[in-house]
Write an enzyme that holds these catalytic residues in place. Sequence first.
Site, mmCIF file in Angstrom:
data_model
loop_
_atom_site.group_PDB
_atom_site.id
_atom_site.type_symbol
_atom_site.label_atom_id
_atom_site.label_comp_id
_atom_site.label_asym_id
_atom_site.label_seq_id
_atom_site.Cartn_x
_atom_site.Cartn_y
_atom_site.Cartn_z
ATOM 1 N N CYS A 286 0.838 -1.199 0.000
ATOM 2 C CA CYS A 286 0.000 0.000 0.000
ATOM 3 C C CYS A 286 0.872 1.248 0.000
ATOM 4 O O CYS A 286 1.222 1.777 1.061
ATOM 5 C CB CYS A 286 -0.947 0.021 1.209
ATOM 6 S SG CYS A 286 -2.064 1.440 1.207
ATOM 7 N N CYS B 33 -0.546 4.259 1.710
ATOM 8 C CA CYS B 33 -0.460 4.287 3.172
ATOM 9 C C CYS B 33 0.942 4.629 3.646
ATOM 10 O O CYS B 33 1.142 5.502 4.484
ATOM 11 C CB CYS B 33 -0.784 2.906 3.761
ATOM 12 S SG CYS B 33 -2.323 2.207 3.212
ATOM 13 N N ASP B 34 1.907 3.886 3.158
ATOM 14 C CA ASP B 34 3.209 3.832 3.812
ATOM 15 C C ASP B 34 4.303 4.678 3.169
ATOM 16 O O ASP B 34 5.351 4.868 3.767
ATOM 17 C CB ASP B 34 3.684 2.375 3.898
ATOM 18 C CG ASP B 34 2.711 1.507 4.688
ATOM 19 O OD1 ASP B 34 2.028 2.056 5.565
ATOM 20 O OD2 ASP B 34 2.623 0.297 4.430
#
Lengths: 78, 301
Positions: free
Chosen positions: B131, B134-135
């Site tokens: 992801c 996200c990260d």
Amino acid sequence: MNKKVTVYSTPTCPFCIRAKQFLKDNNITFEDIDVSADHARAQEMIKRSGQMGVPVIDIEGKMIVGFDKEGIKEALGI
Amino acid sequence: MTYDLIIIGAGPAGITASVYAARKRINFLVVSMDIGGQTAWSGDVENYTGYQFITGPDLSAKFEEHMRTYKVNLKEGEKATKIEVREGVIHVRTDKGEYAAKTVIVASGKKSRELGVPGEREYKNKGLTYCATCDAPLFSGKAVAVIGGGNSALDAALQLLKIASHVYLINITPSLGGDAIMREKVQKSGLVTVMNSSFVTSVAGDKMVKAITVKMAGKEETLAVEGIFVEIGLIPNSGFVKGVDKNAAGEIKVDAYNRTNIPGIFAAGDVTDVPEKQIIIAAGEGAKAALGAFRYLNQSR
């Protein structure tokens, strides 16, 4: 008694948004740390959780990785 | 007890099916690992009719809110592991229990494809992620590798080149795919090394990722990176459904009424072979599947 809750997150992470919404829906106050802006706290999160994925939710020292609803409920006793 | 219907999955397809089932007063159960499915992971959504702009998490929340206006029996955090038909009743086994129903709608969606190389599982979330949205912000100032050559890989590379010290783009095909506009941005950036016709052979590190080994033109090369973003597409969550016809990609084959080859088992959304994987299409397919199940229940009464 209110437990101390800290959320380590990034602004773009969908599960961070959902996790924070879940806490709000349950009237849990928490400290929100944007690890994309705060490098030192990001390192703290990585060190304490042993991994780099967000969100990480610290509930009274218990580190919950990801939006683990059951884990959060259990740690909060709700 | 035997339900009339069990819906497996609560993405756009499963949630829409549950809204339709609730309105038809079908006695049903929803079993799902999560709520929102891939929509919950999506960034900006600008093609769901009625919303000119909404984020993936917000649209998921809307879906959930809509579903919960009905008294829906939802088992969240449960993973379906097996479906079998015994004496005309469909049994759905999960990691937490077993349920029986006259009909089932499989709406279990898709998940990220894995590399399948040594080190991948150990370093998941320890520098290796599926992801980027996200990260990515955690990798500022670091050298990273993005695996893939399509739009999601290009998107990840574009996010990363704003913050990373260097981005290796490791692409298995001879040239990058995806949209021209994104490709050009990536190619123009001095921070990105595009490695075509190359593939990952292993991931290494100590506590966290430290390196990735790539094979290119028969030669292995180890790159020092602290982040690895895997963006090599999606695979259907259809492995637990045995006996239904699937295509070569593992997608469940359905007819125009969302029927599979097994009577009583329907499927909807990204887990099926219906062309075009879109939120709005998955939602529409979920509605069709619920109405199909409703018709089937009436006919078999």
